[in-house]
Design an enzyme around this catalytic site. Structure first.
Site, PDB file in Angstrom:
ATOM      1  N   GLU A  91      60.950  26.895 -10.557  1.00  0.00           N
ATOM      2  CA  GLU A  91      59.590  27.435 -10.659  1.00  0.00           C
ATOM      3  C   GLU A  91      59.092  27.987  -9.316  1.00  0.00           C
ATOM      4  OE1 GLU A  91      56.988  25.128 -13.476  1.00  0.00           O
ATOM      5  OE2 GLU A  91      58.580  23.652 -13.227  1.00  0.00           O
ATOM      6  N   LYS A 103      59.131  13.663 -18.647  1.00  0.00           N
ATOM      7  CA  LYS A 103      58.476  13.604 -19.953  1.00  0.00           C
ATOM      8  C   LYS A 103      58.795  12.319 -20.717  1.00  0.00           C
ATOM      9  CE  LYS A 103      58.245  18.640 -20.611  1.00  0.00           C
ATOM     10  NZ  LYS A 103      58.802  19.035 -19.295  1.00  0.00           N
ATOM     11  N   LYS A 162      64.095  19.707 -24.692  1.00  0.00           N
ATOM     12  CA  LYS A 162      63.511  20.099 -23.410  1.00  0.00           C
ATOM     13  C   LYS A 162      64.194  19.349 -22.267  1.00  0.00           C
ATOM     14  CE  LYS A 162      58.894  20.150 -25.590  1.00  0.00           C
ATOM     15  NZ  LYS A 162      57.498  19.631 -25.464  1.00  0.00           N
ATOM     16  N   SER A 201      56.582  24.561 -17.006  1.00  0.00           N
ATOM     17  CA  SER A 201      56.525  26.003 -17.266  1.00  0.00           C
ATOM     18  C   SER A 201      57.414  26.446 -18.422  1.00  0.00           C
ATOM     19  CB  SER A 201      56.874  26.799 -16.002  1.00  0.00           C
ATOM     20  OG  SER A 201      55.928  26.576 -14.998  1.00  0.00           O
ATOM     21  N   GLU A 227      61.914  16.226 -29.314  1.00  0.00           N
ATOM     22  CA  GLU A 227      60.680  15.865 -30.012  1.00  0.00           C
ATOM     23  C   GLU A 227      60.669  16.482 -31.406  1.00  0.00           C
ATOM     24  OE1 GLU A 227      58.143  16.168 -25.826  1.00  0.00           O
ATOM     25  OE2 GLU A 227      57.703  17.516 -27.508  1.00  0.00           O
ATOM     26  N   LYS A 278      53.703  21.086 -37.306  1.00  0.00           N
ATOM     27  CA  LYS A 278      52.898  22.273 -37.535  1.00  0.00           C
ATOM     28  C   LYS A 278      51.482  21.947 -37.090  1.00  0.00           C
ATOM     29  CE  LYS A 278      51.884  25.815 -40.990  1.00  0.00           C
ATOM     30  NZ  LYS A 278      52.057  26.236 -42.416  1.00  0.00           N
ATOM     31  N   ALA A 279      51.094  22.512 -35.967  1.00  0.00           N
ATOM     32  CA  ALA A 279      49.813  22.117 -35.377  1.00  0.00           C
ATOM     33  C   ALA A 279      49.293  23.201 -34.444  1.00  0.00           C
ATOM     34  CB  ALA A 279      49.964  20.803 -34.608  1.00  0.00           C
ATOM     35  N   GLU A 314      47.704  24.193 -30.780  1.00  0.00           N
ATOM     36  CA  GLU A 314      47.898  23.687 -29.427  1.00  0.00           C
ATOM     37  C   GLU A 314      46.577  23.783 -28.668  1.00  0.00           C
ATOM     38  OE1 GLU A 314      51.514  24.945 -27.372  1.00  0.00           O
ATOM     39  OE2 GLU A 314      52.195  25.842 -29.244  1.00  0.00           O
ATOM     40  N   ASN A 332      50.400  15.781 -26.373  1.00  0.00           N
ATOM     41  CA  ASN A 332      51.731  16.334 -26.142  1.00  0.00           C
ATOM     42  C   ASN A 332      52.219  15.933 -24.762  1.00  0.00           C
ATOM     43  OD1 ASN A 332      54.076  17.860 -26.141  1.00  0.00           O
ATOM     44  ND2 ASN A 332      53.018  19.764 -25.632  1.00  0.00           N
ATOM     45  N   ASN A 340      50.036  17.842 -17.380  1.00  0.00           N
ATOM     46  CA  ASN A 340      50.665  18.584 -16.297  1.00  0.00           C
ATOM     47  C   ASN A 340      49.891  18.282 -15.037  1.00  0.00           C
ATOM     48  OD1 ASN A 340      51.475  20.750 -14.483  1.00  0.00           O
ATOM     49  ND2 ASN A 340      52.387  21.713 -16.290  1.00  0.00           N
ATOM     50  N   SER A 343      45.333  31.493 -15.349  1.00  0.00           N
ATOM     51  CA  SER A 343      46.003  30.347 -15.957  1.00  0.00           C
ATOM     52  C   SER A 343      44.986  29.517 -16.734  1.00  0.00           C
ATOM     53  CB  SER A 343      46.663  29.481 -14.883  1.00  0.00           C
ATOM     54  OG  SER A 343      47.596  30.228 -14.131  1.00  0.00           O
TER      55      SER A 343
END
Length: 356
Positions: free
Chosen positions: A15, A131, A178, A184, A214, A218-219, A221, A306, A309, A318
């Protein structure tokens, strides 16, 4: 007297470029009447370089990524002496994303040097970066979240078939794979079948030795910003609506193929649940300064956390700064608040007794 502010950016991380974008934005927003600004650049190889004091905004990322033949040359020990009269800084603002910057490593160095710094401490940074650890702490705190499992590379290499079968049995499809220690949206894949799952494992393990898988839900964010130390405040809520299948790196930083809706169209009761869960997550990891807390809102109204960060994207465009802008805190003021929070937390730490 102006505050001597060291901006720490770049980093040995995937990143790196995101960090440079963040640094450019912060430099542009800082009031030079209040701050003496010193760039501290970490190359992709991990070399630390200090540039001359900035007199104003820079025009390109290339200007930020200076080389060791700069006039100031390699980073001098005095930059971290903490003695402002000896070339040291009053406070450091780490504008680093991902491993070797957002994961507690740099924060540990600054703690050892007894320097004030913006943002989260060692524990919150490291736990928020990983995570798996983060979700384990959330589970202990009683925060609702999606089902998940994880593997380290050696486990997967020893029994790939067993790993895939475990995912299919425990989570099913669709699911997301993930890297455990990367932000990012780098290295993330959505899987709908075994073939995609196998490829996703290979991709994620390119970026980390640990992966998390994970269950796909269906949701919507929904995200909020949290700002503060021991008495954190929460911004209005925003919603991410990806035009693609999910919010990946390209949608975030390259093609802008995402709609950010602020404030999110949610009722007061839902916002209250998100607000309370964000503060609970912030305190569970002992966070400080800033956090962006990300949630899923399912079709039946269930709120699931979820992730958080601990150094969210921080350009004016951002999500975190935009959330605070809509809450009434403009970008330059947000930066000043974070610097003040850093100094406040550092002062509080100095009261801790280290002898007996």
């Amino acid at each position: 007297m102006k505050t001597k502010l060291g901006l720490l950016y770049g980093g040995k991380s995937a990143e790196h470029q995101v960090s440079l974008q963040t640094a450019m934005a912060v430099i542009k927003a800082l009031d030079v009447n209040k701050f003496d600004i010193y760039p501290i650049y970490i190359t992709v190889e991990g070399q630390w370089l200090k540039g001359p004091q900035l007199q104003g905004p820079v025009n390109s990322v290339k200007e930020l990524a200076f080389s060791s033949d700069q006039e100031e040359g390699a980073l001098a020990p005095a930059i971290f002496s903490g003695k402002t009269g000896n070339g040291g800084m009053d406070v450091i603002f780490p504008l680093l994303h991902g491993p070797n910057g957002e994961d507690g490593t740099v924060q540990g160095l600054l703690e050892l040097l007894n320097l004030p710094y913006v943002g989260n401490g060692v524990l919150a940074s490291s736990a928020g970066m990983d995570k798996v650890i983060m979700k384990n702490i959330f589970a202990e705190a009683g925060l609702a979240q999606v089902d998940y499992t994880s593997f380290i590379r050696s486990e997967w290499e020893a029994d790939k078939e067993g790993a895939y079968e475990k995912v299919e049995k425990q989570l099913g499809y669709p699911c997301f794979v993930k890297p455990a220690n990367l932000g990012s949206s780098v290295g993330i894949s959505k899987c709908r079948n075994r073939e995609e799952l196998e490829q996703a494992f290979k991709e994620a393990f390119l970026f980390d030795r640990k992966v998390i898988i994970e269950v796909g839900v269906k949701a919507r964010e929904i995200e909020v910003g949290v700002l503060g130390n021991d008495a954190p405040e929460v911004s209005v809520a925003g919603e991410i609506v990806p035009k693609k299948d999910f919010y990946d790196y390209k949608a975030k930083y390259e093609d802008g193929n995402t709609a950010l809706i602020i404030p999110a169209d949610i009722d007061k009761e839902t916002y209250t649940r998100i607000h309370d869960m964000a503060i609970k997550a912030f305190k569970a990891l002992d966070c400080a300064g800033l956090v962006r807390a990300d949630f899923f809102l399912t079709e039946n109204g269930t709120v699931l956390i979820n992730e958080i960060n601990t150094m969210p994207g921080f350009t004016p465009f951002s999500m975190f700064p935009l959330l605070w802008k809509h809450t009434g805190v403009e970008y330059p003021e947000l930066i000043e608040k974070l610097v003040n929070l850093a100094l406040e937390r550092h002062t509080e730490k100095q009261s801790i007794k280290h002898t007996f």
